[in-house]
Design a protein around this motif. Structure first.
Motif, PDB file in Angstrom:
ATOM      1  N   UNK A  41      14.979  56.175  60.035  1.00  0.00           N
ATOM      2  CA  UNK A  41      15.951  56.039  58.943  1.00  0.00           C
ATOM      3  C   UNK A  41      16.151  54.556  58.671  1.00  0.00           C
ATOM      4  N   UNK A  42      15.735  54.014  57.527  1.00  0.00           N
ATOM      5  CA  UNK A  42      14.951  54.686  56.489  1.00  0.00           C
ATOM      6  C   UNK A  42      13.564  55.086  57.007  1.00  0.00           C
ATOM      7  N   UNK A  43      12.855  55.898  56.264  1.00  0.00           N
ATOM      8  CA  UNK A  43      11.610  56.491  56.783  1.00  0.00           C
ATOM      9  C   UNK A  43      10.485  55.511  57.037  1.00  0.00           C
ATOM     10  N   UNK A  89       5.770  58.565  58.111  1.00  0.00           N
ATOM     11  CA  UNK A  89       5.200  59.888  58.267  1.00  0.00           C
ATOM     12  C   UNK A  89       4.523  60.282  56.959  1.00  0.00           C
ATOM     13  N   UNK A  90       3.330  60.840  57.055  1.00  0.00           N
ATOM     14  CA  UNK A  90       2.619  61.300  55.846  1.00  0.00           C
ATOM     15  C   UNK A  90       3.226  62.603  55.354  1.00  0.00           C
ATOM     16  N   UNK A  91       4.465  62.470  54.967  1.00  0.00           N
ATOM     17  CA  UNK A  91       5.264  63.647  54.691  1.00  0.00           C
ATOM     18  C   UNK A  91       4.725  64.426  53.489  1.00  0.00           C
ATOM     19  N   UNK A  92       4.117  63.714  52.570  1.00  0.00           N
ATOM     20  CA  UNK A  92       3.609  64.356  51.346  1.00  0.00           C
ATOM     21  C   UNK A  92       2.221  64.979  51.539  1.00  0.00           C
ATOM     22  N   UNK A  94       1.013  66.391  54.655  1.00  0.00           N
ATOM     23  CA  UNK A  94       0.940  66.970  55.986  1.00  0.00           C
ATOM     24  C   UNK A  94      -0.096  68.094  56.075  1.00  0.00           C
ATOM     25  N   UNK A  95      -0.347  68.764  54.973  1.00  0.00           N
ATOM     26  CA  UNK A  95      -1.329  69.860  55.005  1.00  0.00           C
ATOM     27  C   UNK A  95      -2.710  69.353  55.427  1.00  0.00           C
ATOM     28  N   UNK A 150      -0.135  78.565  48.609  1.00  0.00           N
ATOM     29  CA  UNK A 150       1.115  79.325  48.519  1.00  0.00           C
ATOM     30  C   UNK A 150       2.312  78.416  48.791  1.00  0.00           C
ATOM     31  N   UNK A 151       2.157  77.635  49.852  1.00  0.00           N
ATOM     32  CA  UNK A 151       3.205  76.699  50.263  1.00  0.00           C
ATOM     33  C   UNK A 151       3.460  75.643  49.178  1.00  0.00           C
ATOM     34  N   UNK A 154       5.426  77.038  46.317  1.00  0.00           N
ATOM     35  CA  UNK A 154       6.844  77.167  46.667  1.00  0.00           C
ATOM     36  C   UNK A 154       7.565  75.845  46.529  1.00  0.00           C
ATOM     37  N   UNK A 155       6.892  74.777  46.972  1.00  0.00           N
ATOM     38  CA  UNK A 155       7.506  73.446  46.913  1.00  0.00           C
ATOM     39  C   UNK A 155       7.768  73.046  45.471  1.00  0.00           C
ATOM     40  N   UNK A 158      10.669  74.945  44.035  1.00  0.00           N
ATOM     41  CA  UNK A 158      11.952  74.449  44.524  1.00  0.00           C
ATOM     42  C   UNK A 158      12.311  73.114  43.885  1.00  0.00           C
ATOM     43  N   UNK A 162      15.643  72.158  41.748  1.00  0.00           N
ATOM     44  CA  UNK A 162      16.455  70.978  42.066  1.00  0.00           C
ATOM     45  C   UNK A 162      16.699  70.112  40.831  1.00  0.00           C
TER      46      UNK A 162
END
Lengths: 166, 166
Positions: A41-43, A89-92, A94-95, A150-151, A154-155, A158, A162
């Motif tokens: 934090x921050x990332x 983190x390679x948060x975007x 991750x797949x 599929x995942x 969903x993202x 969402x 938002x």
DNA sequence: TTTTTAGTTCTGCAAATAAAGAACTAAAAA
DNA sequence: TTTTTAGTTCTTTATTTGCAGAACTAAAAA
């Protein structure tokens, strides 16, 4: 909750993530560094911040960063007029971590297929079982990209909700 | 093809399987022992046969057998009036290997969930990304048993067709 | 009862891995 | 041009892992 309480909580959680990673055969520092990036934090964190938090040598951190980059678990950005790398983190993406595991599975599946070809016809039940294992690998290799799609859908869905709620 | 040519082919393929396993972090002998069990003809082999083929010590083979049993990749049967164990690939229960990986994934997912709870609300985009990663893990954990069911049904179907054709 | 069989566990050594610290590099700042 | 910064690579040391061979165990055979 005080800042120092929170730091302790973060440190504990970093260790826990480290232990789970150890069990998957990660090198010792890798799991803890990954844990730090998950809690960061921050990332984005600089090399020096990582060294300070982990209380490890620069060389160990440098090598571990490279390892986690290879695993596609972290990456870094830079900013103009700033020579530092900001790791996160390679948060975007991750797949990609899962996709890389499928690459291994595919290699294994190929070697099992060759093995089956080498076998005689003398043990048809075993051969059938081996064929089934190969098919299991094939199904997983086939299905994983669909699961990821599929995942991703969903993202996106969402995300749109938002935006509408803003 | 002569028997000795075939032996050479088998040995080569055992090494190849060994290398793929090495890349997944298996201990050195484990991949080769697994490879031997995949190519074994007949499929069950005694301790001594394994020792002879791998040209390794009894202790190394004993420990490696235990490792592969833990991984649910091999098991053994015994026969009345015969003290030997007949080891073989767990060809009928290979899905357990995948299920065990899901156990790890679940552990990781749990630690990520705790990590997300510890995080502040100050970096909502990162938190959202982390939430997505957790969801990816959840989907995989959820879908894998379904994939295995699908696979088992296919096997049963094929088995029935085979019986009909006899 | 002694010996053989089928492994397992222990001991010691060799090789691989991991880490620290020093030396180095390449770019930017002074 | 020299110095500082941001790391990387090299060297040495410590730890861990993997293996062989010996000692051991428990059951079966002689």
């Amino acid at each position: 909750m005080s800042t120092s309480d929170n730091l302790k909580l973060i440190q504990q959680q970093v260790e826990k993530i480290g232990i789970v990673c150890d069990k998957d055969g990660f090198p010792p520092l890798a799991g803890r560094l990954l844990g730090f990036m998950i809690l960061a934090e921050p990332p984005h964190k600089t090399f020096d911040e990582i060294v300070a938090f982990l209380n490890a040598s620069k060389s160990a951190v440098s090598n571990t960063l490279k390892f986690l980059e290879n695993q596609k678990m972290i990456d870094y950005t830079t900013f103009p007029g700033d020579r530092k790398r900001y790791f996160r983190l390679s948060v975007e993406n991750w797949s990609n971590v899962l996709i890389d595991k499928m690459v291994w599975l595919k290699a294994m599946q190929e070697q099992l297929t060759i093995a089956l070809k080498i076998r005689t016809e003398e043990n048809p039940e075993f051969n059938e079982g081996l064929r089934n294992i190969i098919e299991l690998y094939e199904i997983v290799i086939e299905e994983m990209p669909l699961i990821i799609e599929k995942w991703k859908k969903r993202i996106i869905k969402r995300k749109q909700i938002n935006i509408e709620n803003e």
